[in-house]
Design a protein around this motif. Structure first.
Motif, short mmCIF file in Angstrom:
data_model
loop_
_atom_site.label_atom_id
_atom_site.label_comp_id
_atom_site.label_asym_id
_atom_site.label_seq_id
_atom_site.Cartn_x
_atom_site.Cartn_y
_atom_site.Cartn_z
N ASP A 246 0.83 -1.19 0.00
CA ASP A 246 0.00 0.00 0.00
C ASP A 246 0.86 1.24 0.00
O ASP A 246 1.82 1.37 0.75
N GLY A 247 0.49 2.17 -0.82
CA GLY A 247 1.31 3.35 -0.98
C GLY A 247 1.29 4.29 0.20
O GLY A 247 2.24 5.00 0.43
N ASP A 248 0.22 4.36 0.97
CA ASP A 248 0.19 5.30 2.10
C ASP A 248 -0.19 4.55 3.36
O ASP A 248 -0.66 3.43 3.34
N GLY A 249 0.05 5.22 4.49
CA GLY A 249 -0.21 4.59 5.77
C GLY A 249 -1.67 4.28 5.99
O GLY A 249 -2.02 3.25 6.55
N GLU A 250 -2.57 5.19 5.57
CA GLU A 250 -3.99 4.97 5.80
C GLU A 250 -4.47 3.72 5.08
O GLU A 250 -5.24 2.93 5.61
N GLY A 251 -3.96 3.51 3.85
CA GLY A 251 -4.40 2.35 3.08
C GLY A 251 -3.96 1.05 3.70
O GLY A 251 -4.75 0.11 3.84
N VAL A 252 -2.71 0.96 4.10
CA VAL A 252 -2.22 -0.29 4.64
C VAL A 252 -2.84 -0.59 5.99
O VAL A 252 -3.20 -1.73 6.29
N VAL A 253 -3.01 0.42 6.83
CA VAL A 253 -3.63 0.20 8.14
C VAL A 253 -5.08 -0.23 7.97
O VAL A 253 -5.58 -1.11 8.67
N ALA A 254 -5.78 0.40 7.02
CA ALA A 254 -7.18 0.04 6.78
C ALA A 254 -7.30 -1.41 6.33
O ALA A 254 -8.20 -2.14 6.76
N LYS A 255 -6.38 -1.84 5.49
CA LYS A 255 -6.44 -3.23 5.02
C LYS A 255 -6.10 -4.21 6.14
O LYS A 255 -6.66 -5.30 6.21
N ILE A 256 -5.16 -3.81 7.02
CA ILE A 256 -4.84 -4.68 8.16
C ILE A 256 -6.05 -4.79 9.07
O ILE A 256 -6.41 -5.89 9.54
N GLU A 257 -6.71 -3.65 9.33
CA GLU A 257 -7.91 -3.67 10.17
C GLU A 257 -9.00 -4.53 9.53
O GLU A 257 -9.72 -5.27 10.21
N HIS A 258 -9.13 -4.42 8.22
CA HIS A 258 -10.14 -5.21 7.51
C HIS A 258 -9.83 -6.69 7.63
O HIS A 258 -10.73 -7.53 7.84
N PHE A 259 -8.54 -7.04 7.50
CA PHE A 259 -8.16 -8.44 7.58
C PHE A 259 -8.49 -9.01 8.96
O PHE A 259 -9.11 -10.06 9.08
N PHE A 260 -8.07 -8.30 10.01
CA PHE A 260 -8.33 -8.80 11.36
C PHE A 260 -9.81 -8.69 11.71
O PHE A 260 -10.31 -9.42 12.58
N GLY A 261 -10.52 -7.75 11.07
CA GLY A 261 -11.95 -7.68 11.27
C GLY A 261 -12.63 -8.94 10.79
O GLY A 261 -13.62 -9.41 11.38
N ARG A 262 -12.16 -9.50 9.67
CA ARG A 262 -12.73 -10.75 9.17
C ARG A 262 -12.47 -11.90 10.14
O ARG A 262 -13.25 -12.83 10.25
N SER B 180 -15.76 -6.97 14.04
CA SER B 180 -15.46 -5.53 13.93
C SER B 180 -15.07 -4.91 15.25
O SER B 180 -14.54 -3.80 15.29
N GLU B 181 -15.32 -5.58 16.37
CA GLU B 181 -15.02 -5.00 17.67
C GLU B 181 -14.17 -5.97 18.49
O GLU B 181 -14.06 -7.15 18.19
N ASN B 182 -13.62 -5.40 19.59
CA ASN B 182 -12.86 -6.19 20.55
C ASN B 182 -11.69 -6.93 19.91
O ASN B 182 -11.50 -8.14 20.10
N HIS B 183 -10.92 -6.19 19.12
CA HIS B 183 -9.72 -6.79 18.55
C HIS B 183 -8.70 -7.06 19.66
O HIS B 183 -8.56 -6.26 20.60
N PRO B 184 -7.93 -8.15 19.58
CA PRO B 184 -6.86 -8.38 20.56
C PRO B 184 -5.83 -7.25 20.50
O PRO B 184 -5.67 -6.57 19.47
N GLU B 185 -5.12 -7.06 21.60
CA GLU B 185 -4.10 -6.00 21.66
C GLU B 185 -3.01 -6.21 20.62
O GLU B 185 -2.42 -5.25 20.12
N ASP B 186 -2.76 -7.48 20.25
CA ASP B 186 -1.72 -7.77 19.27
C ASP B 186 -1.99 -7.09 17.94
O ASP B 186 -1.06 -6.75 17.20
N VAL B 187 -3.25 -6.92 17.58
CA VAL B 187 -3.58 -6.29 16.30
C VAL B 187 -2.98 -4.90 16.24
O VAL B 187 -2.43 -4.47 15.21
N GLY B 188 -3.06 -4.15 17.34
CA GLY B 188 -2.45 -2.83 17.37
C GLY B 188 -0.95 -2.90 17.22
O GLY B 188 -0.32 -2.04 16.59
N HIS B 189 -0.33 -3.93 17.80
CA HIS B 189 1.11 -4.07 17.67
C HIS B 189 1.50 -4.33 16.22
O HIS B 189 2.52 -3.82 15.73
N TYR B 190 0.69 -5.13 15.52
CA TYR B 190 0.98 -5.39 14.11
C TYR B 190 0.90 -4.09 13.30
O TYR B 190 1.73 -3.83 12.43
N LYS B 191 -0.13 -3.30 13.57
CA LYS B 191 -0.26 -2.03 12.85
C LYS B 191 0.90 -1.09 13.19
O LYS B 191 1.39 -0.36 12.34
#
Length: 307
Positions: free
Chosen positions: A60-76, A80-91
């Motif tokens: 992804d060319g910009d930070g917003e795009g890559v973070v959004a896709k990571i959130e989308h992946f972990f959302g699946r 959509s809620e209560n993501h583990p703390e590790d998800v933030g570490h990955y981002k």
């Protein structure tokens, strides 16, 4: 049940190599997703979409795009809620110039292969990395923090070598001297005493006065031989000693005293100005430890420990 393994890499290139190795190991490219920004350490400034083994990968060319896709992946995976703390570490890892590779493993027999491949390709231990970030002020992922600049990424990757000298004591054979044996002829003057006997003829004349007889008137002769002994010398050689030349081995113990040099790396917490962007300090050593994310219908596996 499928399993999802997540590997964090310091650079986009390392993640690419992991994909190549996984494909060579029989993992389908369609089961892998790679997320990274163009500010990854080895793709900074790139405007082209990278290609790995003939297949396009997500960069992804910009930070917003890559973070959004990571959130989308972990959302699946988690909803959509209560993501583990590790998800933030990955981002946060991606924000700091890293790359995130997720592998969906359908066949449980391939789990060990994926783990070892991610490890060998250079996946970092996210727990150790987060502990290091926290030592420099990291308190969790903050979406308001901007992406690292190339300079910050380079500084974050800066490493200080910890050096330790080792002592290797070997042996080599050297000549310390020897003996050379010569054999030569010698002459030694000697003296010996011998008694020699000689026999000499003697003539004695005695005056007499008697009447001559017929026998006295007969002529004749007599001969007396003289003899003398002479010294006769003969020499015989006798072996009186043998000199045997050889070698014998002996051993001794020697103590080697040396001073081994090395370096130590100390990490000191430096307070920054208020409002300044908090960055990671250099000096961490990483080992592979991809984490596993789960969702409904996705079996959970323990985090990969260093191999």
């Amino acid at each position: 049940m499928s399993q999802v393994l997540v590997g964090v890499f310091d650079s986009f290139g390392e993640a690419e190599q992991a994909i190549v190795r996984l494909e060579q190991g029989g993992i389908a490219r369609s089961d892998m997703e790679l997320h990274a920004s163009n500010l990854s350490a080895d793709t900074a400034g790139s405007t082209e979409r990278p290609v790995v083994a003939g297949s396009a990968v997500t960069n992804d060319g910009d930070g917003e795009g890559v973070v959004a896709k990571i959130e989308h992946f972990f959302g699946r995976l988690f909803g959509s809620e209560n993501h583990p703390e590790d998800v933030g570490h990955y981002k946060e890892a991606v924000r700091r110039g890293g790359a995130l590779l997720t592998v969906t493993v359908v066949d449980e027999a391939h789990v060990a292969l994926v783990r070892s491949t991610l490890h060998e390709a250079g996946a970092v231990d996210i727990d150790e990395r987060v502990a290091h970030w926290k030592s420099t002020g990291y308190a969790g992922y903050d979406a308001t923090n901007p992406l690292y600049t190339p300079e910050q990424v380079a500084a974050d990757r800066q490493a200080f070598s910890v050096v330790r000298e080792s002592l290797d004591v070997g042996k080599r054979e050297v000549e310390t001297g020897g003996v050379r044996v010569y054999s030569r002829a010698t002459e030694t003057p000697v003296s010996e005493t011998v008694n020699l006997r000689e026999e000499h003829a003697t003539i004695e004349r005695h005056p007499v006065d008697r009447v001559a007889t017929a026998a006295d008137l007969k002529g004749g002769s007599i001969e007396v031989r003289e003899t003398a002994e002479h010294a006769v010398v003969a020499k015989t050689a006798h072996v009186i000693e043998e000199v045997v030349v050889g070698r014998e081995a002996s051993e001794r113990t020697e103590t080697i005293n040396e001073t081994l040099r090395g370096t130590e790396v100390e990490v000191e917490r430096v307070e920054g100005e208020k409002g300044a962007v908090k960055g990671a300090a250099p000096g961490t050593t990483t080992v592979a430890s991809p984490r596993t994310a789960t969702s409904d219908g996705v079996e959970s596996v323990d985090p990969l420990k260093p191999l």
